[in-house]
Design a protein around this motif. Structure first.
Motif, mmCIF file in Angstrom:
data_model
loop_
_atom_site.group_PDB
_atom_site.id
_atom_site.type_symbol
_atom_site.label_atom_id
_atom_site.label_comp_id
_atom_site.label_asym_id
_atom_site.label_seq_id
_atom_site.Cartn_x
_atom_site.Cartn_y
_atom_site.Cartn_z
ATOM 1 N N VAL A 95 -24.755 50.061 31.223
ATOM 2 C CA VAL A 95 -23.516 50.696 31.700
ATOM 3 C C VAL A 95 -22.298 49.944 31.169
ATOM 4 O O VAL A 95 -21.322 50.547 30.708
ATOM 5 C CB VAL A 95 -23.506 50.760 33.242
ATOM 6 N N TYR A 107 -20.915 56.509 35.298
ATOM 7 C CA TYR A 107 -22.272 56.058 35.615
ATOM 8 C C TYR A 107 -22.679 56.648 36.956
ATOM 9 O O TYR A 107 -22.029 56.414 37.976
ATOM 10 C CB TYR A 107 -22.356 54.538 35.664
ATOM 11 N N ALA A 108 -23.766 57.418 36.941
ATOM 12 C CA ALA A 108 -24.311 58.026 38.152
ATOM 13 C C ALA A 108 -25.640 57.370 38.495
ATOM 14 O O ALA A 108 -26.568 57.375 37.680
ATOM 15 C CB ALA A 108 -24.506 59.523 37.958
ATOM 16 N N CYS A 109 -25.730 56.810 39.674
ATOM 17 C CA CYS A 109 -26.934 56.127 40.147
ATOM 18 C C CYS A 109 -27.581 56.936 41.266
ATOM 19 O O CYS A 109 -26.952 57.187 42.298
ATOM 20 C CB CYS A 109 -26.582 54.731 40.659
ATOM 21 N N VAL A 135 -25.373 49.714 42.631
ATOM 22 C CA VAL A 135 -24.404 50.623 43.243
ATOM 23 C C VAL A 135 -22.953 50.155 43.067
ATOM 24 O O VAL A 135 -22.063 50.974 42.839
ATOM 25 C CB VAL A 135 -24.743 50.852 44.734
ATOM 26 N N ALA A 138 -21.420 51.688 39.987
ATOM 27 C CA ALA A 138 -21.564 53.137 39.819
ATOM 28 C C ALA A 138 -20.262 53.870 40.114
ATOM 29 O O ALA A 138 -19.483 53.465 40.980
ATOM 30 C CB ALA A 138 -22.673 53.663 40.717
ATOM 31 N N ASP A 139 -20.055 54.963 39.422
ATOM 32 C CA ASP A 139 -18.962 55.900 39.727
ATOM 33 C C ASP A 139 -19.433 56.981 40.680
ATOM 34 O O ASP A 139 -18.659 57.507 41.480
ATOM 35 C CB ASP A 139 -18.458 56.563 38.437
ATOM 36 N N ILE A 141 -22.934 58.088 43.203
ATOM 37 C CA ILE A 141 -24.273 57.832 43.727
ATOM 38 C C ILE A 141 -24.764 59.092 44.429
ATOM 39 O O ILE A 141 -23.967 59.881 44.943
ATOM 40 C CB ILE A 141 -24.350 56.615 44.675
ATOM 41 N N PRO A 174 -18.652 53.159 44.248
ATOM 42 C CA PRO A 174 -18.551 54.518 43.713
ATOM 43 C C PRO A 174 -17.450 55.344 44.361
ATOM 44 O O PRO A 174 -17.240 55.274 45.575
ATOM 45 C CB PRO A 174 -19.922 55.121 44.013
ATOM 46 N N THR A 226 -24.725 65.402 38.384
ATOM 47 C CA THR A 226 -24.098 64.513 37.397
ATOM 48 C C THR A 226 -23.575 65.310 36.209
ATOM 49 O O THR A 226 -22.448 65.106 35.744
ATOM 50 C CB THR A 226 -25.103 63.458 36.927
#
Length: 283
Positions: A95, A107-109, A135, A138-139, A141, A174, A226
């Motif tokens: 990332v 970034y999607a988690c 997390v 992340a942007d 979640i 996020p 996402t």
């Protein structure tokens, strides 16, 4: 959109990248998968074959992408089931490298840990790593209600509690949180909800609740949300499209009495969501 998807892979059935890649492609996205495991089937069967992917091999693949000049073309990184505990560091480093090459990338988690019925089904090392290391960078979640409660240490029984837990998650890092499998005292027995919060704005959608569960539905949900959010930056529209596609996927799977998701049969619903459910903005 170009989406780099770092998840598990199974040969038989549809979980991880085997659930995420095709729906994203049918929705119009280019997908570059990196597999964190290479299993025969998902672990819910109780028996499987195949290896975990070492973090060094994940990094080696990312190195190769960088040599192709591909990292700057990535619009979103998506991660799901991580396999070994060492993968978390490789994902976080990936990332960082992607965002260095393309500051607009997201970034999607999907913090895959378990669910309310089964509890945690990953290694004991994974949940703390997700909470403390992954997390925060992340942007987006996409936890289910159970996973949201674990990440934040808060109750998520009511809608108000769930929203408070979302705000706590946002404080970790996020901006955007999609909560799946939302159940609360007011939820009718034949319904289930999804909640999307983007910044200060919150959206809720209810769909019919089918009397069964299939592994991989959360992976498809995280992938589609996402993709839609990355393309539109509109959480309400992304939620509406995702809820529509996922319900139709599950309904087809249920009607077919299939043991695995009817992913191929549902492909038109990924390409052209029917948008049959109203998304309510919460005040």
């Amino acid at each position: 959109m170009n989406i780099l998807s770092i998840q598990s892979h199974v040969t038989f059935g549809h979980v991880g990248n085997s659930a995420a890649v095709f729906p994203l492609q049918r929705a119009g996205h280019e997908v570059w998968p990196i597999h964190t495991v290479n299993f025969s089937n998902h672990t819910g069967y109780g028996d499987w074959g195949g290896p975990l992917t070492p973090a060094s091999e994940v990094t080696a693949i990312v190195d190769g992408l960088e040599r192709r000049g591909a990292l700057e073309q990535v619009d979103a990184v998506l991660s799901g089931y991580q396999g070994g505990a060492d993968i978390a560091g490789a994902i976080v480093e990936t990332v960082r490298r992607v965002k260095e090459a393309n500051p607009n990338a997201l970034y999607a988690c999907d913090p895959v840990m378990g669910n309310a019925k089964s509890g945690c089904f990953v290694s004991d090392e994974i949940p703390p790593l997700l909470r403390d290391k992954v997390v925060p960078v992340a942007d987006i979640i996409t936890p289910n209600q159970f996973e949201l409660g674990f990440l934040t240490g808060q109750e998520t029984t009511t809608l108000e509690q769930t929203l408070e837990a979302v705000r706590a998650a946002q404080e970790i890092g996020p901006r955007t949180v999609l909560v799946t499998s939302v159940l609360r005292p007011q939820t009718p027995e034949d319904s289930i909800e999804m909640l999307a919060v983007d910044g200060q704005r919150a959206y809720l959608v209810a769909t019919p609740r089918l009397p069964f569960k299939r592994n991989g539905s959360g992976d498809v949900t995280a992938a589609l949300f996402t993709g839609h959010y990355t393309a539109t930056r509109d959480a309400q529209l992304a939620l509406a499209r995702t809820a529509s596609s996922i319900f139709d996927l599950l309904q087809l799977t249920y009607e077919a009495e299939a043991t695995e998701l009817a992913l191929i049969e549902s492909q038109e619903y990924f390409a052209s969501p029917r948008l049959q459910f109203e998304v309510q903005e919460l005040g």
